[in-house]
Design an enzyme around this catalytic site. Structure first.
Site, short mmCIF file in Angstrom:
data_model
loop_
_atom_site.label_atom_id
_atom_site.label_comp_id
_atom_site.label_asym_id
_atom_site.label_seq_id
_atom_site.Cartn_x
_atom_site.Cartn_y
_atom_site.Cartn_z
N CYS A 8 0.63 -1.09 0.20
CA CYS A 8 -0.13 -0.12 0.15
C CYS A 8 0.08 1.78 0.07
CB CYS A 8 -0.94 -0.14 0.99
SG CYS A 8 -2.21 -1.71 1.18
N GLY A 109 1.12 -1.64 5.72
CA GLY A 109 2.12 -2.91 6.22
C GLY A 109 0.42 -4.09 6.72
N TYR A 248 13.10 -4.69 -5.03
CA TYR A 248 11.63 -4.34 -6.07
C TYR A 248 10.49 -3.44 -5.52
CZ TYR A 248 7.22 -5.68 -7.92
OH TYR A 248 6.07 -6.14 -8.71
#
Ligand code: SF4
Length: 452
Positions: A8, A109, A248
């Site tokens: 997110c 998270g 990434y």
């Protein structure tokens, strides 16, 4: 990397005229962190205004809806569901009313203690409106009647990792990061106002100036009267910053954990070349994720890197097709080979990671069909054998290629001439004396905070 999805992205602004407009712009920059839903809450004179919806930021705010979000304070969120389903109720920011008035919250998270906290709260009578763990923060605020800064800090201590949160409480914007610092959160300045966001690319988008990271275990209270920093951890554990952010997730043009993801990826590519060299003619990145590592790999071996694969950016990420031929067609739809580049060449294919391996296998086959003489695969991180509990959408154990197969078996299944991964010690060693401040659970299986 096709098989792991971003978690997110969050943003918060205070003392900024038309804060919601800036929040929307910032969310555009954070779009790579979540494409399922987007939302903004603004606050003017104690009144909260919310717009959220399913889809991309451009879809949710397509008709200038931010004009309906007045005020000099706002928070925003883009979501990829890592806990709870992908539906409107779970879209954030979440808005609730409790002893302290209205509260709007946006969370990046996963709370590792979700099961225990939900059980405790439900036993005490809480009624959950969503299936996302982020709602736990609101129930804890209510249960603890947390109104003062100190009370709210206690709520963050109770929640436990992993979180980077922005919380809007009328005249206060609160930003907090769990004591391990799993997820990133940065602070910047915009004119006379202040802004917090998951990544600095959001600051670049809105013209804000980066100041610093929100520290692990820090709760920062921002208001018209200034800022106040509180620590909510009794003792600070060794940090466990998500290394996959640098490998990434984070945009290459961001600053995350004080590092440039692009430069880190280049360094890891150089080290990969030292650890896993190849006799080859060209280096081809899997776009876009393998680009920076491939540049580093090629430079270290004095090989040219070439755009042997071209990505189609207009194909939806949810394109799924059963059957081998249909899957190959789907792979070709996303990445097409530049035949003239790879024909008769010994190719080193470089990606940042290997998860299920299905796309990589198909790309290797496509390179051969286009006439590549040899295909060597190099992966700029160690074998990924374990799922994530801290906010990243990962396949289960049994779907992770390196969990199921030995390296020779993987090489055979991918039909490549050779396969080489970056070592775990080498990867963390790139951070020198900070090498033990990163989470490596998905490679090592060592979970610092076990799920409860
Ligand atoms: S397990 Fe992997 S993806 Fe999850 S926080 Fe740790 S490094 Fe990041």
């Amino acid at each position: 990397m096709e098989d792991i999805h971003e978690e997110c992205g969050v943003i918060g602004l205070i003392n900024v005229a038309e804060a919601a407009n800036f929040a929307a712009l910032g969310l555009h920059a954070l779009q790579h962190r979540g494409q399922e839903s987007a939302g903004i809450v603004s606050c003017q004179a104690g009144q909260f205004h919310l717009i959220k919806g399913m889809g991309l930021v451009s879809a949710v705010f397509s008709k200038g809806e931010t004009a309906n979000l007045p005020g000099a304070a706002a928070i925003g969120h883009v979501r990829y569901s890592t806990a709870g389903g992908s539906n409107f109720a779970n879209a954030q920011p979440l808005l609730a009313r409790y002893t302290g008035g209205e509260a709007a919250l946006a969370h990046n998270g996963n709370l590792a203690r979700t099961a225990r906290l939900q059980r405790e709260l439900c036993t005490a009578g809480a009624l959950f409106q969503t299936t996302t763990d982020s709602e736990i923060f609101l129930h804890l605020l209510a249960r603890e009647q947390a109104v003062s800064d100190e009370d709210i800090a206690r709520v963050f201590a109770l929640a436990g990792p992993a979180f980077a949160v922005v919380l809007l409480l009328g005249d206060r914007l609160i930003a907090a990061r769990d004591p391990y610092g799993y997820r990133p959160l940065v602070l910047g300045r915009l004119g006379q106002g202040q802004v917090v966001a998951s990544e600095t690319c959001a600051f670049d988008q809105i013209g804000a100036v980066y100041e610093r990271e929100i520290e692990p275990g820090e709760m920062l209270v921002l208001s018209a009267s200034g800022s106040r920093s509180l620590s909510f951890a009794e003792t600070l554990p060794r940090p466990a910053r998500c290394l996959l952010e640098l490998i990434y997730f984070a945009r290459p043009d961001s600053l995350v954990f004080g590092e440039s993801p692009h430069l880190f990826r280049q360094r890891s590519g150089r080290l990969l070349a030292a650890e896993q060299p190849t006799q080859a003619d060209i280096v081809v990145p899997i776009p876009d994720s393998g680009m920076s590592a491939a540049m580093g790999y090629a430079a270290a071996l004095h090989l040219p890197w070439e755009r042997g694969l071209i990505r189609n950016h207009y194909v939806g990420r949810s394109f799924i097709s059963p059957g081998q031929e249909a899957r190959a067609a789907a792979v070709r739809m996303k990445n097409n080979v530049v035949r003239e580049v790879v024909k008769d060449k010994r190719v080193v294919l470089v990606d940042d990671s290997l998860i299920r391996g299905t796309t990589t296998a198909a790309l290797g086959n496509e390179l051969r069909r286009a006439g590549a003489r040899e295909v060597h695969l190099r992966i700029a991180c160690p074998p990924t054998r374990f799922p994530c509990s801290y906010g990243v959408d990962f396949p289960r154990h049994e779907e992770l290629m390196a969990h199921n197969y030995s390296l020779p078996e993987i090489r055979e299944r991918l039909n490549v001439d050779s396969l080489g991964y970056l070592s775990l010690n080498g990867m963390v060693g790139l951070f020198g004396d900070k090498s033990d401040t990163f989470c490596t659970s998905c490679w090592s299986g060592d979970y610092r905070v076990p799920p409860e």
